[in-house]
Design a protein around this motif. Structure first.
Motif, short mmCIF file in Angstrom:
data_model
loop_
_atom_site.label_atom_id
_atom_site.label_comp_id
_atom_site.label_asym_id
_atom_site.label_seq_id
_atom_site.Cartn_x
_atom_site.Cartn_y
_atom_site.Cartn_z
N ARG A 157 -9.11 7.60 5.80
CA ARG A 157 -9.36 6.68 6.91
C ARG A 157 -10.00 7.40 8.08
NH1 ARG A 157 -5.74 1.88 6.55
NH2 ARG A 157 -4.65 2.15 4.59
N ASN B 262 0.81 -1.20 0.00
CA ASN B 262 0.00 0.00 0.00
C ASN B 262 0.85 1.26 0.00
OD1 ASN B 262 -2.48 1.24 -0.03
ND2 ASN B 262 -2.55 1.43 2.20
N MET C 241 -13.87 -7.85 -11.31
CA MET C 241 -14.74 -7.20 -12.29
C MET C 241 -14.57 -5.68 -12.31
SD MET C 241 -18.23 -8.99 -13.19
CE MET C 241 -18.94 -9.14 -11.61
N ARG D 261 -3.83 -0.42 -6.07
CA ARG D 261 -4.64 0.09 -4.96
C ARG D 261 -6.12 -0.18 -5.17
NH1 ARG D 261 -3.48 3.52 -1.31
NH2 ARG D 261 -5.17 4.97 -1.69
N MET D 262 -6.59 0.04 -6.39
CA MET D 262 -8.02 -0.19 -6.64
C MET D 262 -8.35 -1.68 -6.54
SD MET D 262 -9.10 2.82 -6.97
CE MET D 262 -10.78 2.65 -7.53
N ARG E 102 -6.84 -3.85 -4.68
CA ARG E 102 -6.81 -4.19 -3.27
C ARG E 102 -8.15 -3.86 -2.60
NH1 ARG E 102 -6.08 -0.81 0.95
NH2 ARG E 102 -5.48 -1.78 2.92
N VAL E 103 -8.64 -2.65 -2.87
CA VAL E 103 -9.92 -2.25 -2.28
C VAL E 103 -11.05 -3.18 -2.73
CG1 VAL E 103 -11.66 -0.45 -2.27
CG2 VAL E 103 -9.28 0.15 -1.99
N GLY F 212 -13.40 4.14 -0.58
CA GLY F 212 -12.63 4.29 -1.82
C GLY F 212 -11.19 3.91 -1.61
N ALA F 213 -10.37 4.15 -2.62
CA ALA F 213 -8.97 3.77 -2.50
C ALA F 213 -8.09 4.99 -2.56
CB ALA F 213 -8.57 2.84 -3.61
#
Lengths: 682, 314, 292
Positions: free
Chosen positions: C285, B133, B237, B198-199, B201-202, C291-292
């Motif tokens: 946070r 991250n 997806m 990052r996306m 991971r989320v 979101g990221a």
């Protein structure tokens, strides 16, 4: 005999927050093979945590700090996830609350049902899935097996979950509020199925529910949890007939039963709020709300005492209760005033129609083709007299919320005539003047969204005072809080510091701040805990008595509506099916839909009798409502083409009940018996 | 599904219509007198007038726009002010180069980004997750011109693995060009990598906590089946959309990277056009970039719809 | 109803206090580092001109191409300009431009998004279509187009930043409005006859604050990125402006003689952008924005 489930002294703690928080405290219970064990509790009682602990599938922050869980004799505590896996696959299974989210959205139903049988060939797996779907009485199993979860109805989804759980042939089945999200007529069908399957298979079941009615119909034995603590435990009959713990008494007294009305019976609400797990009372968890509390209750934690061979209570005074020396019940609310004989009309609705236009695609827009629209409310006529309550009952999609929103002017396209105290109401809220606004207020469905999280309670209450009554005083804010039985220091609190029940009180105070003549209540208690519901209903009755306010109460719960109202309307697909004085609502003749509704409610009395009227299929889409009588696609008393082709007439019977049906009232009365019979309580 | 495809195509057309009008407005209306831009400050009024007449600058703006758009669609992209040659061949060859670079960049960024995101997501709140991250956040913060120069310093000057200058000759084929593509592609991929991981991971974390994953676990399925068949299938997806969005980043990144490495793609051509105030060339480059972005989005939408039964079975 | 509430609800109104937010940002190492970096750069920008040992374009012909030393912490470039001083001036330049640009974009975007989203209707639809089309042009491309046509000018850069980021902020603000608009407290406000202004700014805006704060921080980081990239490409700024990107581009021609003149501004921009990113992540946070 080895019990199917035996839990001993189980304690579960959550580690998040500053210190560990106990969610389940030293709970023990046992389920024999073939037995259905009900687990009743409100939010924060620990029932879901307990169920998940039994599955050994707690969230990460939760830890089992002591105790033992044995399923069919095998100890689960201490097993690694790898060792648990075969047990999940075969010994225990669970049906969760929300079936749609519990199904994988991108896998076909058949695949999800059969993937546990990894050894099967592709065609065997398909046959297995179909066989499982047949077991849960799905009419078209091959099609459903090929479908994705979003393509089938909620009731169907829950059947799939049941099939999935039973496909493991588990020794123990956990049902976690399996019908809570379903409409009552669908719920009834699913409950029938569960009952049949359990009777046939004799699977030991832990049935977790907040609904006493469902437990009364299903469980053999039950355990009552309150604020992490097991407070009472025993056979269903014992607990329903002679509750020994004050909390159990309180729970049973706080729900209106089907057929009761506020003029006959006063609800006894449990005062105070459910303690948060962070600061549980140190001795008896129920002491702060208990009507028979004595000193020792606040000093030492009572032990779980045996009150007979199969019965346990955690109360110091259960023997006095059993002997009738003390009354552990909460005090009843004061009765409402006598009904006014002749009263002026508060609200009159004529031919109300609410449409929601569907968005047009670009192509449709270019072709200038007319917008498709959903008719949420169709041709509704109602009258509410001053000081009276009119209740509207309906399932999802019945248009009950749209109707309320149209009356308060929050929808754009409403047609028809609405008169408030004799003056016609402009359709849209922006055309209404201050005085009109102040005469008509509404309490919204979801208390968590009813208050602005960034304003204090005082700020929220002072706005309507200032705008609609020109009052700028903190004194008046305090008076409003007092009116809904909240302490004055709540004015400085933010909504997040309030419980759901308290938020609803503030929302009610805000609605009554303008001194309105009519208040609309949209599902005012449906998201509240059982013990809080009664206090809100009592509060509404008291405010009505004090201010002479008329109420329009909307709910999916026919018991609540029947209890609160003078007149009850039954909505289906945006149209009224029946309009009945509440004293006649529960007696024949009924509209066939009302008959089904009354038959679908799980009764709170284990000895009650109830006819079984079940509806086929689901509620049709309101984009393409059925022709003729909107109910004809599901009507058990369907009489032929007339129902499909012609709009039914309004018929009135001797008692003033009005029914929207082609079947003559006299015929209905002849064919219909009393749908349910339950002993009255005093 | 067919309805959905049609609707998406309609959206695409609408977007292209609007974006092209924005590009037209910026390049044709904003500069003021285009004739003066071409002829320079000293030009006489008579010369200006005849050029205005020739270019149709006296017509109303909508007419000018439609004519411009019509010509563009038919492949007539005008004549460059600076080179006095047809714009189209000039641009086409550069487009090929840019697409080559873009392909290698995506070839690096997409698989690595997804892999890192999945690893971090499956190990949420462990040290693995923190490392991925924070490095992703850091990489996103490094401008391409900084990483580019740094990579040149290390791999070209110090280690001598790759050339520092990627100015390939016209007509070089992919295999020959590859050694010169590695460093620029690596540079452009870093920012994308950070974003995609990052996306992803989320997405994975969001999916793991959903109730259906619990259902799958409680069926007694193996950890591998739960992760692979249930979690990843759904978690990846949204990544398709993420990749489409990152295509916009890629275009911005390539403009910088091509200039760091002297790579003869559209990005360098664009700077050239700005330098010479060569409006037709600028328009053509901008239109191509927007077209590429729009089609990437369309492809992503359709692929997503194909994978998602909720849209596919409409 | 079965959800076990195990944590006391955190009052959003309480979370939203600058000091509380700042303390919480220092609760995690990553966001603490990011916030510190941003604060140090802000300080540099504020007092830079006073502590800078040399003038921004002061050339000392006798001291060209000096390696870093106590006299010139970051060395000097080929013209004999003190790199440290130029980096300091550059900090003020870029923070002011990016900060002001972001601020104006957030302001304009919020106003447009809130109003358009609350009113809805055809105007809203049309506006969002136009915004979507603007978003279909990659940011750097749009900036290059505008600056390429308008030519270099300081205010042009500011206008470009506002122009490029307003639609994005407007979209974000609008999405919050749409999720809040149908909630009970907004309907209650309408039922008591509150004015549209009150509803939008008192009832709805506070709910959008956390999201907009995070979005603002992200936009700030992208704006820095964009300005530096434009500077590197030589668009929008001209020498001898101390834009860090421009400094890198200028120093590239002399990289073998004065590598420090290249790496110091490059380091400054990287550290700053990473700092802002870490802070934005921390804000997300703390304010619980998904979101990221």
């Amino acid at each position: 005999m080895i019990p199917a489930l035996s839990v001993e002294d189980l304690t579960v703690k959550y580690r998040n927050g500053p210190g560990p928080v106990t969610a389940v405290r030293e709970v023990s219970l046992e389920i024999q093979p073939g037995e259905v064990h009900g687990l009743v509790g409100e939010s924060g009682s620990g029932k879901t945590t307990l169920a998940l602990a039994v599955m050994r599938h707690l969230p990460e922050q939760a830890v089992i700090t002591s105790g033992s869980i044995r399923v069919d004799g095998q100890e689960l505590i201490g097993l690694s996830p790898e060792r648990l896996r075969p047990i999940w696959g075969s010994q225990i299974a669970m049906v969760p609350q929300d079936p749609l989210s519990a199904l994988n959205p991108t896998l076909r139903i058949g695949k999800q049902l059969s993937e546990r049988f990894e050894a099967l060939s592709r065609s065997d797996a398909r046959d297995k899935a179909i066989e499982l779907l047949e077991m849960v009485q799905i009419a078209d199993p091959a099609r459903v097996a090929r479908s994705y979860p979003h393509q089938i109805s909620g009731g169907m989804q829950q059947r799939v979950m049941i099939a999935m759980a039973l496909s493991a042939e588990p020794k123990l089945l956990i049902l976690d509020e399996p019908t809570t999200g379903l409409d009552s007529t669908t719920e009834a069908v699913v409950l029938d199925l569960i009952r049949e399957l359990m009777r046939a298979r004799q699977t030991a079941t832990l049935y977790v529910s907040h609904s006493l009615g469902v437990i009364a119909q299903f469980a053999d034995r039950l355990t009552v949890l309150y604020a992490s603590e097991l407070v009472e435990h025993g056979s269903k009959m014992d607990l329903f007939e002679n509750p020994l713990h004050p909390y159990t008494c309180g729970l049973l007294d706080s729900v209106p039963r089907l057929g009761e009305n506020k003029r006959e019976i006063q609800l006894r609400s449990i005062e105070g709020r459910i303690p948060s797990l962070e600061d549980l009372p140190s001795a008896c968890v129920f002491a702060p709300r208990c009507p028979v509390v004595i000193d020792i209750c606040q000093e030492t934690r009572p032990a779980l005492e045996g009150a007979g061979a199969t019965r346990q209570v955690r109360c110091y005074r259960w023997e006095e209760t059993r002997a009738g020396e003390i009354d552990p019940r909460q005090p009843p609310a004061p009765p409402p005033l006598e009904r006014p004989t002749i009263a002026e009309t508060a609200l009159q609705i004529e031919n109300l129609e609410v449409r929601y236009d569907q968005p047009r695609s670009l192509a449709e827009w270019l072709r200038r083709s007319p917008r498709q629209s959903v008719r949420a409310v169709d041709n509704v006529r109602l009258t509410i007299r001053k000081g009276e309550t009119l209740g509207l009952v309906g399932e999802s999609g019945s248009g009950k919320t749209s109707l309320a929103q149209a009356v308060v002017g929050l929808v754009d396209s409403a047609e028809g005539r609405v008169e408030l105290f004799g003056a016609e109401l402009p359709t849209q809220i922006k055309h209404r003047d201050r005085e009109t606004l102040s005469r008509l207020q509404m309490v919204m469905q979801n208390p968590d969204e009813a208050l602005n999280p960034y304003l204090t309670v005082g700020q929220s209450l002072s706005r309507p005072l200032a705008l609609l009554r020109g009052i700028h005083s903190e004194e008046e804010v305090r008076r409003l809080l007092e009116g809904v039985r909240l302490p004055p220091e709540y004015a400085d609190r933010y909504p997040a510091q309030l419980s759901a029940g308290e938020k609803q009180r503030v929302a009610i105070a805000r609605a009554f701040a303008a001194m309105p003549g009519l208040v609309l209540l949209d599902e005012p208690v449906s998201s509240l805990d059982v013990s809080v519901q009664a206090s809100i209903l009592n509060l509404l009755n008291r405010l009505q008595t004090e201010h002479g306010t008329s109420l329009l109460l909307i709910s999916h719960d026919i018991s609540v509506v029947g209890y609160m109202s003078e007149t009850v309307g039954v909505l289906y697909l945006g149209q009224l099916m029946e309009l009945a004085p509440s004293e006649n609502l529960f007696d024949p003749p009924y509209h066939p839909y009302t008959e089904a509704l009354l038959s679908a409610i799980p009764l709170l009395d284990p000895k009650a009798t109830q006819e079984r009227v079940r509806l086929r299929g689901g509620i049709p889409s309101s984009l393409e409502p059925p022709s003729g009588c909107p109910f004809h696609t599901r009507c058990p008393r369907f009489i032929g083409d007339i129902c499909i082709e012609q709009t039914p007439p309004w018929q009135e019977d001797k008692t003033g009940k009005r029914i929207f049906c082609h079947i003559p009232v006299s015929d209905l009365r002849r064919e219909q018996g009393q749908v349910f019979a339950m002993r009255k309580r005093e | 599904m067919p309805r959905y495809v049609l609707r998406r195509l309609g959206f695409l057309l609408l977007t292209l219509l609007l974006t092209s009008s924005i590009i037209f407005a910026i390049t044709q209306v904003l500069p003021g007198d285009v004739a003066r831009v071409i002829l320079g400050r000293e030009a006489g009024e008579a010369a200006l007038n005849s050029l205005r007449e020739e270019l149709g600058l006296n017509d109303p703006l909508p007419v000018q726009y439609l004519r411009w758009l019509g010509n563009f669609v038919q492949g007539d992209w005008g004549e460059s002010f600076s080179t006095r040659t047809e714009v189209r061949p000039l641009v086409q060859q550069r487009l090929g180069n840019s697409l080559m670079l873009a392909a290698v960049t995506l070839g690096i960024a997409v698989p690595v980004g997804i892999a890192l995101g999945v690893i971090a997501g499956l190990n949420e709140n462990t040290w693995v997750d923190s490392v991925v991250n924070v490095s992703a956040l850091s990489v996103v913060g490094l401008p391409e011109f900084v990483t580019g120069i740094l990579l040149i310093e290390i791999f070209a000057f110090r280690l001598g693995f790759f050339p520092a200058n990627s100015s390939i000759r016209p007509g070089t084929n992919f295999v020959e060009a590859l050694p010169m593509l590695i460093l620029p592609a690596l540079t452009a991929s870093l920012v994308l990598l950070g974003y995609i991981s990052r996306m992803t991971r989320v997405g994975v974390i969001g999916e793991i906590s959903k109730p259906y994953v619990r259902t799958a676990r409680l069926k007694g399925l193996s950890r591998w089946s739960v992760t692979y068949r249930h979690v990843l299938r759904n978690a990846l997806m949204p990544t398709i959309t993420v990749i489409a969005i990152s295509f916009g980043w890629l275009i911005s990144g390539l403009i910088v990277v091509e200039n760091v490495y002297n790579y003869p793609g559209l990005g360098r051509l664009m700077l050239f056009a700005i330098d010479r105030r060569d409006l037709p060339l600028l328009q053509a480059v901008a239109m191509l970039a927007v077209l590429a972005f729009a089609f990437a989005n369309l492809a992503a939408d359709l692929f997503y719809a194909y994978l998602n039964p909720k849209i596919r079975l409409q | 109803m079965t959800k076990e509430s195990t944590t006391a609800g955190v009052t959003p109104a309480r979370v939203w206090r600058p000091f509380t937010v700042l303390t919480r940002l220092f609760g995690r190492p990553a966001s603490a580092a990011g916030t510190s970096i941003v604060l140090i750069f802000l300080l540099m920008a504020l007092i830079g001109p006073w502590i800078a040992p040399y003038g921004v374009n002061e050339q000392i012909p006798s001291e060209t191409r000096q390696a870093p030393s106590p006299d010139h912490w970051f060395g000097t470039d080929h013209l004999g300009r003190d790199v440290f001083s130029r980096v300091l001036f550059g900090a003020r330049d870029i923070l002011l431009l990016a900060g002001l640009g972001t601020f104006l974009a957030v302001l304009a975007g919020t106003a447009i998004g809130l109003l358009s989203g609350y009113r809805g209707g055809t105007f809203d639809e049309a506006l969002m279509r136009v915004f979507d089309s603007l978003l279909a042009i990659p940011a750097l491309l749009l900036a290059l187009l505008l600056l390429g046509v308008v030519g270099p000018a300081r205010n042009a850069l500011l206008i470009v930043i506002v122009f490029v980021y307003t639609p994005i902020v407007a979209r974000v603000a609008r999405s919050v409005v749409l999720s809040v608009k149908s909630k009970g407290f907004v309907q209650a406000a309408r039922m008591r006859g509150e004015s549209e202004t009150w509803i939008i700014f008192r009832e709805i805006l506070p709910s959008a604050f956390p999201t907009l704060t995070v979005e603002g921080a992200l936009r700030f980081s992208y704006a820095i990125f964009l300005i530096a990239a434009l500077g590197f490409l030589g668009i929008g700024v001209q020498p001898p402006n101390p834009n860090w990107g421009l400094m890198v581009a200028e120093a590239r021609e002399h990289v073998f003689q004065t590598p420090w003149a290249l790496w110091m501004p490059a380091l400054a921009i990287s550290v700053l952008v990473i700092g802002v990113n870490l802070m934005a992540d921390g804000l997300r946070r703390v304010l619980r924005v998904p979101g990221a």
